[in-house]
Design a protein around this motif. Structure first.
Motif, short mmCIF file in Angstrom:
data_model
loop_
_atom_site.label_atom_id
_atom_site.label_comp_id
_atom_site.label_asym_id
_atom_site.label_seq_id
_atom_site.Cartn_x
_atom_site.Cartn_y
_atom_site.Cartn_z
N GLN A 52 52.36 34.69 38.16
CA GLN A 52 52.31 32.90 37.18
C GLN A 52 50.12 32.82 37.39
OE1 GLN A 52 54.44 31.66 35.23
NE2 GLN A 52 52.63 30.05 35.35
N TRP A 53 49.60 33.58 38.88
CA TRP A 53 48.47 32.89 38.76
C TRP A 53 47.06 33.41 37.84
CZ3 TRP A 53 44.05 35.29 38.89
CH2 TRP A 53 42.81 35.19 38.43
N CYS A 54 48.39 34.76 37.07
CA CYS A 54 47.57 35.45 35.84
C CYS A 54 47.31 34.48 34.76
CB CYS A 54 47.20 37.17 35.93
SG CYS A 54 47.12 38.05 37.54
N LYS A 55 48.67 34.41 34.56
CA LYS A 55 48.64 33.76 33.10
C LYS A 55 47.91 32.76 33.61
CE LYS A 55 52.71 32.37 30.28
NZ LYS A 55 54.63 32.10 30.24
N ASP A 56 48.07 31.90 34.32
CA ASP A 56 47.53 30.42 34.33
C ASP A 56 45.59 30.76 34.28
OD1 ASP A 56 50.12 28.91 34.97
OD2 ASP A 56 49.50 29.20 36.88
N HIS A 57 45.54 31.99 34.88
CA HIS A 57 44.64 32.17 34.66
C HIS A 57 43.78 32.98 33.58
CE1 HIS A 57 44.44 30.41 38.22
NE2 HIS A 57 42.77 30.50 38.16
N GLY A 58 44.93 32.56 32.29
CA GLY A 58 44.43 33.46 31.07
C GLY A 58 44.82 35.20 30.10
N ALA A 59 45.49 35.63 30.53
CA ALA A 59 45.86 36.41 31.15
C ALA A 59 47.39 36.20 29.98
CB ALA A 59 46.62 37.37 32.64
N LYS A 60 46.65 37.38 29.15
CA LYS A 60 47.72 37.17 27.30
C LYS A 60 49.30 38.38 27.46
CE LYS A 60 45.55 34.87 25.70
NZ LYS A 60 45.32 33.40 25.56
N GLY A 61 49.18 39.44 28.82
CA GLY A 61 50.36 39.68 29.63
C GLY A 61 49.94 40.80 30.62
N VAL A 62 50.73 42.30 30.99
CA VAL A 62 50.82 42.84 31.90
C VAL A 62 50.43 44.45 31.09
CG1 VAL A 62 51.51 43.72 34.34
CG2 VAL A 62 51.74 41.15 33.15
N GLY A 63 49.31 45.46 32.67
CA GLY A 63 49.52 46.47 31.40
C GLY A 63 48.19 47.07 31.31
#
Length: 192
Positions: free
Chosen positions: A101-112
């Protein structure tokens, strides 16, 4: 009739702002500015930064470093965050959701790019997929063979990936195969 312009996006690239030395079996990563120069020459609008899985890279690049690079060059890069299903306590119960969630809140579009050399149906991998679903984050993974450097193990014919009735989460996965300019087969899991 107007000529249609097709956007070019590099969907799989690694970079680092550090000047870590390269090692005999590696080539290192270009600096962001070097990538931008290459992109300008090739007409590539944007690159999607994938921090390398720490177990398979001599050049450490964290989620935070990747985020900061994108913050510095938001018009040229987007990013995915990276987590290894074995992180924290090597447990199938690790809660990745707050970090995702932190990554998503900071603009991450996905995981990988997930590249842990464990089977797709390993409880730790399924747990990470479940957490990604909960955080509404798509997953990009590298497919590998058991004991061959890196990549999630799908079996010789991806049978571990295609056994959709094994768990509830696998029933919710749609698979879209994508091609890239890098070696190996990339597959994007879109969680619904």
């Amino acid at each position: 009739m107007e000529k249609k312009i097709v956007k070019k996006i590099d969907i799989h690239v690694h970079t680092s702002e550090s000047d870590w030395p390269t090692f005999p079996q590696t080539t290192g990563y270009p600096l962001p500015e070097e990538l931008i120069q290459v992109y300008d020459k090739m007409g590539i609008e944007k690159g999607v930064l994938l921090p390398p899985c720490m177990n398979y890279s001599f050049v450490p690049v964290s989620n935070y470093e990747t985020y900061k690079i994108v913050e510095k060059y938001p018009d040229r890069f987007a990013w995915f965050c990276i987590f290894d299903p074995r992180q924290v306590k090597n447990s199938e119960n690790t809660d990745f959701v707050p970090a995702l969630q932190w990554c998503k809140d900071h603009g991450a579009k996905g995981v990988g790019e997930l590249a842990a050399n464990i089977p797709f149906d390993d409880p730790r991998a399924l747990n990470l997929f479940r957490c990604c679903e909960e955080a509404d984050m798509p997953v990009l993974f590298h497919v590998g063979l058991e004991g061959i450097e890196y990549g999630l193990i799908g079996g010789e014919h991806l049978e571990k990936l295609e056994q959709k009735d094994k768990t509830e989460i696998e029933n919710k996965i749609k698979i879209l195969r994508i091609s890239g300019l890098t070696a190996g087969l990339g597959i994007l899991i879109l969680l619904i």
